[in-house]
Every structure is written in C-alpha cells, then in structure tokens.
Design a protein around this motif. Structure first.
Motif, PDB file in Angstrom:
ATOM      1  N   LEU A 270      36.378  39.056  42.203  1.00  0.00           N
ATOM      2  CA  LEU A 270      35.425  39.296  43.285  1.00  0.00           C
ATOM      3  C   LEU A 270      36.126  39.446  44.627  1.00  0.00           C
ATOM      4  CD1 LEU A 270      32.478  36.894  42.367  1.00  0.00           C
ATOM      5  CD2 LEU A 270      32.561  39.380  42.135  1.00  0.00           C
ATOM      6  N   ARG A 271      37.210  38.713  44.810  1.00  0.00           N
ATOM      7  CA  ARG A 271      37.941  38.817  46.070  1.00  0.00           C
ATOM      8  C   ARG A 271      38.430  40.238  46.323  1.00  0.00           C
ATOM      9  NH1 ARG A 271      43.823  36.450  46.044  1.00  0.00           N
ATOM     10  NH2 ARG A 271      44.117  38.528  45.140  1.00  0.00           N
ATOM     11  N   ASP A 272      38.983  40.868  45.287  1.00  0.00           N
ATOM     12  CA  ASP A 272      39.641  42.162  45.483  1.00  0.00           C
ATOM     13  C   ASP A 272      38.814  43.363  45.054  1.00  0.00           C
ATOM     14  OD1 ASP A 272      41.765  40.720  46.447  1.00  0.00           O
ATOM     15  OD2 ASP A 272      42.936  40.822  44.604  1.00  0.00           O
ATOM     16  N   LEU A 273      37.955  43.208  44.060  1.00  0.00           N
ATOM     17  CA  LEU A 273      37.111  44.325  43.631  1.00  0.00           C
ATOM     18  C   LEU A 273      35.797  44.357  44.408  1.00  0.00           C
ATOM     19  CD1 LEU A 273      37.643  44.190  39.750  1.00  0.00           C
ATOM     20  CD2 LEU A 273      38.841  45.602  41.440  1.00  0.00           C
ATOM     21  N   GLY A 274      35.356  43.205  44.866  1.00  0.00           N
ATOM     22  CA  GLY A 274      34.178  43.144  45.739  1.00  0.00           C
ATOM     23  C   GLY A 274      32.868  43.523  45.087  1.00  0.00           C
ATOM     24  N   MET A 275      32.753  43.357  43.757  1.00  0.00           N
ATOM     25  CA  MET A 275      31.524  43.736  43.041  1.00  0.00           C
ATOM     26  C   MET A 275      30.507  42.589  43.098  1.00  0.00           C
ATOM     27  SD  MET A 275      33.293  45.505  39.748  1.00  0.00           S
ATOM     28  CE  MET A 275      34.236  47.039  39.849  1.00  0.00           C
ATOM     29  N   THR A 276      30.116  42.227  44.289  1.00  0.00           N
ATOM     30  CA  THR A 276      29.361  41.001  44.524  1.00  0.00           C
ATOM     31  C   THR A 276      27.871  41.167  44.238  1.00  0.00           C
ATOM     32  OG1 THR A 276      30.949  40.437  46.247  1.00  0.00           O
ATOM     33  CG2 THR A 276      28.860  39.256  46.267  1.00  0.00           C
ATOM     34  N   LEU A 277      27.272  40.139  43.628  1.00  0.00           N
ATOM     35  CA  LEU A 277      25.818  40.093  43.445  1.00  0.00           C
ATOM     36  C   LEU A 277      25.189  39.473  44.688  1.00  0.00           C
ATOM     37  CD1 LEU A 277      23.409  40.462  41.441  1.00  0.00           C
ATOM     38  CD2 LEU A 277      23.722  38.051  40.867  1.00  0.00           C
ATOM     39  N   ASN A 278      24.174  40.134  45.239  1.00  0.00           N
ATOM     40  CA  ASN A 278      23.552  39.575  46.442  1.00  0.00           C
ATOM     41  C   ASN A 278      22.582  38.454  46.068  1.00  0.00           C
ATOM     42  OD1 ASN A 278      20.554  40.500  46.681  1.00  0.00           O
ATOM     43  ND2 ASN A 278      21.637  42.347  46.001  1.00  0.00           N
ATOM     44  N   PRO A 279      22.385  37.468  46.952  1.00  0.00           N
ATOM     45  CA  PRO A 279      21.580  36.289  46.605  1.00  0.00           C
ATOM     46  C   PRO A 279      20.124  36.589  46.309  1.00  0.00           C
ATOM     47  CG  PRO A 279      22.212  36.265  48.933  1.00  0.00           C
ATOM     48  CD  PRO A 279      23.009  37.348  48.285  1.00  0.00           C
ATOM     49  N   GLN A 280      19.549  37.621  46.928  1.00  0.00           N
ATOM     50  CA  GLN A 280      18.156  37.940  46.617  1.00  0.00           C
ATOM     51  C   GLN A 280      18.027  38.451  45.188  1.00  0.00           C
ATOM     52  OE1 GLN A 280      16.213  40.504  49.421  1.00  0.00           O
ATOM     53  NE2 GLN A 280      14.184  39.996  48.663  1.00  0.00           N
TER      54      GLN A 280
END
Length: 430
Positions: A270-280
């Motif tokens: 997640l740090r480098d690819l940034g494929m983050t799930l948003n909290p909503q």
C-alpha cells in the motif's frame, strides 16, 4: 472477544473486528474520514515508521474503518491477517507483488474472469512477469507447467462465468509439493460457501465489490493470508524472507511470522502501489457483510430453482450450474462448497450468438450490467463484453463461448425471475 474463532459465522459477520467506538460509544463502526493521525510524541512516530508498533500513520496505509473490515475478513476466511485495497484487480496485483520479479511466472487456471485473463496474459508482462494458463482438471498438465521460475498457482474457487468448481484440495497438494503458494479468488463463493484456506490455499483474494457488499455501490478488494506458508523455506521469496533495505534490514518473515505477508502488504504494497480502499467504501462493505449468510442462502435457493427451470426449456441447450443433479461438479460441490454452488452460472442458447444478443436486449427484471453478486439479478453476454478481448479458444476454455449467457441470480421472488426469463427467451427465439 468479537473475533473469537469459536463464534459461528453468523456472529463473526456482524461482530468480528468491531467494538463500540471508545471515544463516543457509537455501536456501528464509524467512518474515519481522515487523511492523517496525530502522534503522541516523536518516539511514537518513530516506532510506527520503524514497524516497531502497530498504529495509524496515514490513510494510504492504515485507517480504523478499513482495519475493522480487514479483521472481519480474516476471521471469516480463517486467516491470520488481511489487507484491503481499492478493487478486486488491485487485490490480485498486490497478492503477486511480494512473490514475483522479472522473469517469474504463475500457473493459472483457464477458467477465470475475462478481466483476470487479460491482466495476467497482457498487463503483467509490463512488470516482466508471465502466466501459463492450464486446464485445472488436468493435474499432470499443472505439474508440467511448473518450472524454476514459477512463484504461485492461481485459480477461482467458483469460476466466473460458468460456476465451475475447482478441486482446491487437489490443486493445493500440487502447490504444496512444489513449495509454492496457492492463491484462490473466492469472489463468487464468498467465505460463507467456501473457505479455501481449509482446503490448503495460502492466500485468498476477493472483489468485495460483489457479494460481500451485495448492493452494487462501492469498489473494493482484499487479500487474506492464511499465515501458514513458510516464506523462508527456499530462496524464492526474498521480499518476505530476506532483509528489506527500506526498513533497515528487517526481515518480514523473521520479524512478523504468520503476519509477514499482511505487514508487507501494508508497509510496502500500500505504501508504494497506493491501491488504497477509502473508509466510506469499507463502511458500506461492513454493512453488507452483516447480512452475508442470509443473502447467500437466498442466492443459492433462487439459483437452484431458476437453473432447474432453465434446463427444461426448449430454447436452452445447456446449463452449467454445479448445483444441478446432473452436473459433473456436483460431487466437488459437496466437498468444496457444501452450502451450495452460489448463484453465478451460464446457459447456452440453441440460437447461438444472435439469440444471446436478443435475449439480453429483451430482459426487463434482470439488469444487463457488467457486474455480479448483487441482490438484483443480473445478466450479460460474456463473449461480447467481459471476455471480448479473448480469442475464441480462450473464450471457450473460460466457459464464455459465443452462445453462452451469464446470469447472477439475485434475491428477488424466483417466480418473477422465471417469468422474465420466459418472456426474454421467447423474444430471443422469435
């Protein structure tokens, strides 16, 4: 207490990972819509960045709402940990990311979602990775495809589009003998119908967009780690077994043991690819999971009734639903998916491609969309949409031939679904 493995599935799907909010007492998990988190002091910040303490730094990496979802998914799948991300496709890349390198390959089933086949056959080439697509009903062919550069075996528990059920026990035995992780996409089954880790899977991935959320509102993916694979047994997985330069020589497997893959997925993936799930999106998914067992039971009940009706219709050539008595995968279903074969399957029309196009244009209650796993019943002609980029041979191997329609049976009144199918089949045959 909320994620006690002794609790039943129906309890875990509501309580795992969650507790009343310590600040307000809110019973439902709040949406922590924040980018960053205040550190207690400089030492606290340093400990977090050194992975010496678990906590929240920045929402690209960790977020309290997402953390509850990760714990819940790990509990439902029987895993050690989980990493949520922005979509099912992101989950597949993140699952492979710590395992692969230039020149490495995976052995994958031919029976996969069309987008996955495209991702594995085309896109991952840009990373220097490759995939070998094999009929997973042929164990000798799988063994022959494995070479010194193979780093994982990949399949779907219940394959999209045809509802084909993979013999996970047999595939896991092959992976174990080769010292390779088995990655199973469990999207179509969900952990209510199938728990791949119990059949030997190393990692389980989901498109949470589908049945887990259940209402077609948000995108999301997750990787659940069994925590059982020995990443240090060979030199094949240096990202997990060898010193990591970005963390002063820390070895993820030596330091975190069963949680090595999970911590790597957050601290580097997640740090480098940034494929983050948003909290909503995490919040919507948590609410969907609370009714997962109820919905999946109804999905299976409806799908069984509709499939039995379809196989008697004169315009239908074949129905692939594994829950039918005459299905070649009926026995496999009883072992792999004992609560039912899900609600995703295909049926072939005697009128071929043209009849399929007329059929999808004629449905009224069914929605013609590129999605599955909704409470609403959905339909699509895979050969002209989700599997369009594949060659005719690939379409055939994936179960998406030109004369085939895919349906995802929802939770409506099954008699209403059958009535809609009847009128659409009549229109397709005209």
């Amino acid at each position: 207490m909320s994620d006690n493995p002794a609790f039943g599935f129906d309890t875990l799907q509501i309580h795992a990972g969650a507790a009343p909010d310590p600040a307000t007492g809110a019973r439902q998990t709040p949406i922590y819509q924040t980018t960053a988190y205040v550190f207690r002091d400089a030492d606290h910040a340093a400990a977090l960045f050194n992975l010496q303490e678990v906590g929240y730094i920045y929402s690209r990496l960790t977020n309290p709402t997402v953390a509850v979802l990760q714990e819940r998914m790990a509990a439902l799948e029987g895993g050690a940990g989980a990493v949520c991300c922005s979509s099912g496709h992101a989950a597949q890349i993140m699952a492979l990311f710590p395992l692969m390198g230039p020149g490495r390959n995976i052995v994958a089933s031919t029976r996969l979602y069309g987008g996955t086949i495209t991702q594995f056959s085309q896109t991952i080439k840009r990373f220097g990775w490759s995939a070998k697509f094999i009929d997973f009903d042929d164990p000798d062919a799988i063994k022959a495809a494995i070479d010194d550069d193979t780093r994982a075996i990949f399949c779907e528990s219940v394959a999209n589009p045809g509802g084909y059920i993979t013999d996970l026990d047999a595939i896991a035995a092959i992976a174990n003998d080769a010292g390779l992780p088995l990655i199973v996409d469990n999207t179509s089954a969900t952990p209510y119908l199938c728990r791949p880790i119990e059949h030997g899977a190393t990692l389980v991935v989901h498109s949470m967009t589908k049945y887990l959320t259940g209402n077609g509102t948000v995108m999301g993916g997750v990787i659940v780690d069994s925590g059982k694979f020995d990443w240090s047994a060979s030199d094949k997985f240096p990202a997990l077994s060898q010193p990591e330069p970005a963390y002063h020589g820390l070895s993820f497997h030596k330091t975190f043991g069963p949680m090595a893959f999970t911590f790597h997925g957050i601290a580097i993936g997640l740090r480098d690819l940034g494929m983050t799930l948003n909290p909503q999106a995490a919040h919507y998914t948590l609410m969907g999971i609370e009714t997962l067992s109820l919905r999946m039971s109804r999905h299976v009940e409806n799908a069984t009734k509709v499939a039995k009706w379809l196989e008697t219709h004169p315009a239908v050539d074949k129905v692939t639903y594994a829950g039918l008595e005459n299905s070649p995968y009926r026995e496999r279903m009883s072992r792999i998916c004992p609560k039912g074969a899900g609600s995703l399957f295909t049926f072939a029309l005697k009128g071929g491609y043209d009849a399929c196009v007329k059929f999808v244009d004629a449905v009224k209650l069914f929605s013609h969309v590129a999605n599955l796993g909704d409470t609403r019943s959905l339909v699509i002609h895979s050969a002209s949409t989700t599997h369009r980029q594949l060659s005719p041979d690939q379409q055939e191997a994936a179960g998406a031939a030109p004369n085939v329609v895919r349906v995802s049976i929802g939770t409506e009144d099954p008699n209403d679904l059958i009535a809609d199918l009847e009128q659409a089949l009549t229109a397709a045959s005209a």
